[in-house]
Design a protein around this motif. Sequence first.
Motif, mmCIF file in Angstrom:
data_model
loop_
_atom_site.group_PDB
_atom_site.id
_atom_site.type_symbol
_atom_site.label_atom_id
_atom_site.label_comp_id
_atom_site.label_asym_id
_atom_site.label_seq_id
_atom_site.Cartn_x
_atom_site.Cartn_y
_atom_site.Cartn_z
ATOM 1 N N LYS A 169 -3.215 6.567 -4.159
ATOM 2 C CA LYS A 169 -4.495 5.853 -4.033
ATOM 3 C C LYS A 169 -5.583 6.791 -3.530
ATOM 4 C CE LYS A 169 -6.709 2.194 -1.286
ATOM 5 N NZ LYS A 169 -7.621 3.145 -0.605
ATOM 6 N N GLN A 170 -5.278 7.527 -2.492
ATOM 7 C CA GLN A 170 -6.260 8.433 -1.901
ATOM 8 C C GLN A 170 -6.670 9.532 -2.882
ATOM 9 O OE1 GLN A 170 -4.954 10.194 1.761
ATOM 10 N NE2 GLN A 170 -6.935 11.117 2.226
ATOM 11 N N ALA A 171 -5.725 9.993 -3.686
ATOM 12 C CA ALA A 171 -6.001 11.089 -4.608
ATOM 13 C C ALA A 171 -6.763 10.647 -5.860
ATOM 14 C CB ALA A 171 -4.690 11.761 -5.009
ATOM 15 N N ILE A 172 -6.453 9.462 -6.371
ATOM 16 C CA ILE A 172 -6.976 9.050 -7.677
ATOM 17 C C ILE A 172 -8.231 8.180 -7.586
ATOM 18 C CG2 ILE A 172 -6.387 7.952 -9.887
ATOM 19 C CD1 ILE A 172 -4.797 10.464 -9.339
ATOM 20 N N GLU A 182 -11.374 2.618 -10.026
ATOM 21 C CA GLU A 182 -11.277 2.136 -8.647
ATOM 22 C C GLU A 182 -9.811 1.780 -8.390
ATOM 23 O OE1 GLU A 182 -12.579 -1.834 -6.118
ATOM 24 O OE2 GLU A 182 -13.771 -1.235 -7.859
ATOM 25 N N VAL A 183 -9.250 2.354 -7.346
ATOM 26 C CA VAL A 183 -7.831 2.152 -7.046
ATOM 27 C C VAL A 183 -7.678 1.506 -5.674
ATOM 28 C CG1 VAL A 183 -5.563 3.242 -6.841
ATOM 29 C CG2 VAL A 183 -7.277 4.218 -8.390
ATOM 30 N N THR A 184 -6.976 0.377 -5.629
ATOM 31 C CA THR A 184 -6.724 -0.319 -4.368
ATOM 32 C C THR A 184 -5.258 -0.731 -4.308
ATOM 33 O OG1 THR A 184 -7.323 -2.459 -5.326
ATOM 34 C CG2 THR A 184 -9.082 -1.224 -4.235
ATOM 35 N N LEU A 185 -4.818 -1.122 -3.121
ATOM 36 C CA LEU A 185 -3.470 -1.679 -3.001
ATOM 37 C C LEU A 185 -3.456 -3.056 -3.648
ATOM 38 C CD1 LEU A 185 -2.662 -0.757 0.714
ATOM 39 C CD2 LEU A 185 -1.688 0.300 -1.330
ATOM 40 N N ALA A 186 -2.461 -3.321 -4.469
ATOM 41 C CA ALA A 186 -2.345 -4.626 -5.121
ATOM 42 C C ALA A 186 -1.933 -5.667 -4.089
ATOM 43 C CB ALA A 186 -1.322 -4.558 -6.244
ATOM 44 N N VAL A 226 3.217 -2.739 0.788
ATOM 45 C CA VAL A 226 2.894 -2.710 -0.639
ATOM 46 C C VAL A 226 3.174 -1.341 -1.261
ATOM 47 C CG1 VAL A 226 0.993 -2.836 -2.303
ATOM 48 C CG2 VAL A 226 1.204 -4.568 -0.531
ATOM 49 N N LYS A 227 3.825 -1.365 -2.429
ATOM 50 C CA LYS A 227 4.147 -0.136 -3.156
ATOM 51 C C LYS A 227 3.527 -0.129 -4.557
ATOM 52 C CE LYS A 227 8.586 -0.849 -2.698
ATOM 53 N NZ LYS A 227 10.063 -0.660 -2.774
ATOM 54 N N VAL A 228 2.567 -1.030 -4.771
ATOM 55 C CA VAL A 228 1.932 -1.162 -6.085
ATOM 56 C C VAL A 228 0.429 -0.964 -5.946
ATOM 57 C CG1 VAL A 228 1.600 -2.654 -8.096
ATOM 58 C CG2 VAL A 228 3.712 -2.821 -6.747
ATOM 59 N N LEU A 229 -0.159 -0.220 -6.867
ATOM 60 C CA LEU A 229 -1.602 0.001 -6.876
ATOM 61 C C LEU A 229 -2.257 -0.782 -8.008
ATOM 62 C CD1 LEU A 229 -1.882 3.857 -6.243
ATOM 63 C CD2 LEU A 229 -2.031 1.987 -4.584
ATOM 64 N N TYR A 230 -3.458 -1.272 -7.728
ATOM 65 C CA TYR A 230 -4.275 -1.960 -8.724
ATOM 66 C C TYR A 230 -5.365 -0.990 -9.164
ATOM 67 C CZ TYR A 230 -7.678 -5.343 -10.576
ATOM 68 O OH TYR A 230 -8.568 -6.014 -11.371
ATOM 69 N N VAL A 231 -5.417 -0.703 -10.457
ATOM 70 C CA VAL A 231 -6.370 0.267 -10.991
ATOM 71 C C VAL A 231 -7.362 -0.461 -11.890
ATOM 72 C CG1 VAL A 231 -6.629 2.456 -12.207
ATOM 73 C CG2 VAL A 231 -4.502 1.961 -10.967
#
Length: 205
Positions: A170-173, A184-188, A119-124
């Motif tokens: 993800k880890q930073a934000i 809250e940031v997770t892998l989409a 996965v290269k997309v983050l869910y915010v």
Amino acid sequence: MLNNYEIRRGKNIGVCPSVDNCRLFVGGIPKTVVREQILTEMQKITDGVQNVIVYPSANDKSKNRGFAFVEYDSHRSAAMARRKLLRQIPQPFTLWGHTIAVDWAEPELEVDDDIMQQVKVLYVRNLHIDTQESTIAETFQKIAPVERVKKIRDYAFVHFTTKEDARKAKQAIDGSKIDGCEVEVTLAKPVDRETYARHTRNKLM
């Protein structure tokens, strides 16, 4: 093997895996009530409560959305809690003067670990409703190159060129603030259209 099996002409059965759900949906909650209050009340009424998940309103982050998810230590505890709360008939289950609805929470879509690794997309989640896509892009761009951002109300999808960049961002934000809101940031989770449509239909039934 039996899913969509024709038991008689024109009549097919549907079969899906059983899920040991440990989470209940609790609706009708006053929007001014905070997570700690919900947790305290549910622990008084039912056994095995481990956590309460509450999402803030898209328009006012000081209020909840009128519902919460209550997580239990086992499927049995959740089932017993649901049974107990639904047995308040003929008097409905109430909290803070509001009639409360209780049911099983919809299980999250499961995606194979091998797929998630790519996965290269983050869910915010939990963005301010007025936050612009450009602001989100600028925030994540400080960590890694961003391909594009798609925002929908109070959540967004942030696309990166590599999976490594996505994980670094993800880890930073995750847990930081954007326009004053802790996000809250997770892998989409990538899902095919058929699976997503079926999942959405089940939530509406």
